[in-house]
Scaffold this active site. Sequence first.
Site, PDB file in Angstrom:
ATOM      1  N   GLU A 167       4.778  -3.598  -4.249  1.00 45.21           N
ATOM      2  CA  GLU A 167       5.880  -3.270  -5.246  1.00 45.21           C
ATOM      3  C   GLU A 167       5.206  -3.512  -6.344  1.00 45.21           C
ATOM      4  O   GLU A 167       5.603  -2.628  -7.259  1.00 45.21           O
ATOM      5  CB  GLU A 167       7.180  -3.391  -4.535  1.00 45.21           C
ATOM      6  CG  GLU A 167       7.873  -2.334  -5.053  1.00 45.21           C
ATOM      7  CD  GLU A 167       9.514  -3.239  -5.191  1.00 45.21           C
ATOM      8  OE1 GLU A 167      10.425  -2.480  -5.553  1.00 45.21           O
ATOM      9  OE2 GLU A 167       9.768  -3.543  -3.547  1.00 45.21           O
ATOM     10  N   GLY A 205      11.459   0.069  -8.676  1.00 43.76           N
ATOM     11  CA  GLY A 205      10.882   0.657  -7.199  1.00 43.76           C
ATOM     12  C   GLY A 205      12.307   0.345  -6.391  1.00 43.76           C
ATOM     13  O   GLY A 205      13.286   0.226  -6.937  1.00 43.76           O
ATOM     14  N   HIS A 219       2.395  -2.556   8.806  1.00 39.40           N
ATOM     15  CA  HIS A 219       1.075  -3.945   8.694  1.00 39.40           C
ATOM     16  C   HIS A 219       0.366  -3.592  10.585  1.00 39.40           C
ATOM     17  O   HIS A 219       1.091  -3.231  11.324  1.00 39.40           O
ATOM     18  CB  HIS A 219       2.432  -5.275   9.142  1.00 39.40           C
ATOM     19  CG  HIS A 219       3.270  -5.083   7.991  1.00 39.40           C
ATOM     20  ND1 HIS A 219       2.845  -5.462   7.099  1.00 39.40           N
ATOM     21  CD2 HIS A 219       4.897  -5.582   8.041  1.00 39.40           C
ATOM     22  CE1 HIS A 219       3.895  -5.674   6.062  1.00 39.40           C
ATOM     23  NE2 HIS A 219       5.125  -5.388   6.455  1.00 39.40           N
ATOM     24  N   SER A 264      -3.663  -9.045  10.833  1.00 37.22           N
ATOM     25  CA  SER A 264      -3.295 -10.540  10.372  1.00 37.22           C
ATOM     26  C   SER A 264      -3.938 -10.629   9.433  1.00 37.22           C
ATOM     27  O   SER A 264      -5.121 -10.622   9.514  1.00 37.22           O
ATOM     28  CB  SER A 264      -2.930 -11.325  11.323  1.00 37.22           C
ATOM     29  OG  SER A 264      -1.288 -11.396  11.970  1.00 37.22           O
ATOM     30  N   HIS A 301      10.710  11.734 -13.161  1.00 37.55           N
ATOM     31  CA  HIS A 301      11.678  11.136 -12.674  1.00 37.55           C
ATOM     32  C   HIS A 301      10.868   9.941 -11.443  1.00 37.55           C
ATOM     33  O   HIS A 301      11.115   8.520 -11.426  1.00 37.55           O
ATOM     34  CB  HIS A 301      13.065  11.270 -12.713  1.00 37.55           C
ATOM     35  CG  HIS A 301      13.672  11.624 -13.851  1.00 37.55           C
ATOM     36  ND1 HIS A 301      13.518  10.727 -14.930  1.00 37.55           N
ATOM     37  CD2 HIS A 301      13.593  12.947 -14.584  1.00 37.55           C
ATOM     38  CE1 HIS A 301      13.668  12.040 -15.938  1.00 37.55           C
ATOM     39  NE2 HIS A 301      14.244  13.066 -15.903  1.00 37.55           N
ATOM     40  N   LEU A 302       9.874  10.482 -10.810  1.00 40.83           N
ATOM     41  CA  LEU A 302       9.520  10.269  -9.519  1.00 40.83           C
ATOM     42  C   LEU A 302       7.695   9.523  -9.689  1.00 40.83           C
ATOM     43  O   LEU A 302       7.454  11.376 -10.176  1.00 40.83           O
ATOM     44  CB  LEU A 302       9.778  10.666  -8.351  1.00 40.83           C
ATOM     45  CG  LEU A 302      11.139  10.936  -8.449  1.00 40.83           C
ATOM     46  CD1 LEU A 302      11.502  12.032  -7.090  1.00 40.83           C
ATOM     47  CD2 LEU A 302      12.059   9.030  -7.605  1.00 40.83           C
TER      48      LEU A 302
END
Length: 138
Positions: free
Chosen positions: A60, A78, A85, A88, A107-108
């Site tokens: 983010e 955001g 995920h 690891s 706007h996005l």
Amino acid sequence: MNLEEIKKIAGDVPALSTRLGMKFVSTSEPDVCVATMPVNEHTRQPYGVLSGGATLALAETLAGAGSIALCPGQICVGINVSASHIKSAYEGDTVTARARIINQSKHLHVWQVEVSDSQGALISSVQVTNYIKEPTHE
């Protein structure tokens, strides 16, 4: 994408990105930005693996930096983050996030972020949506 201004701002203020050790990297591609983050005591779970929350923070934050670079003078926040995920990453490693803007409107901004370990294996696939607005002067 040139992130030099973002790097100056991020280095000057105490923020999540500096606390987690994120480093922003400029690229020659106008729609791509990159950042790295160590897997260490600040970003790992007690089991020694990268925290999903730290991964989301990296994705983010990077997408936000990209939106700011594309829209100087605007406020970019955001509004949605969605991740899978896949694998690891372990303490002592460094992960790299590569964000590509896949939709840009007034706007996005929608970003696709891939996070990989130091061997290049995909750790997480993240989509981030940012809202772009004019600063308000109250």
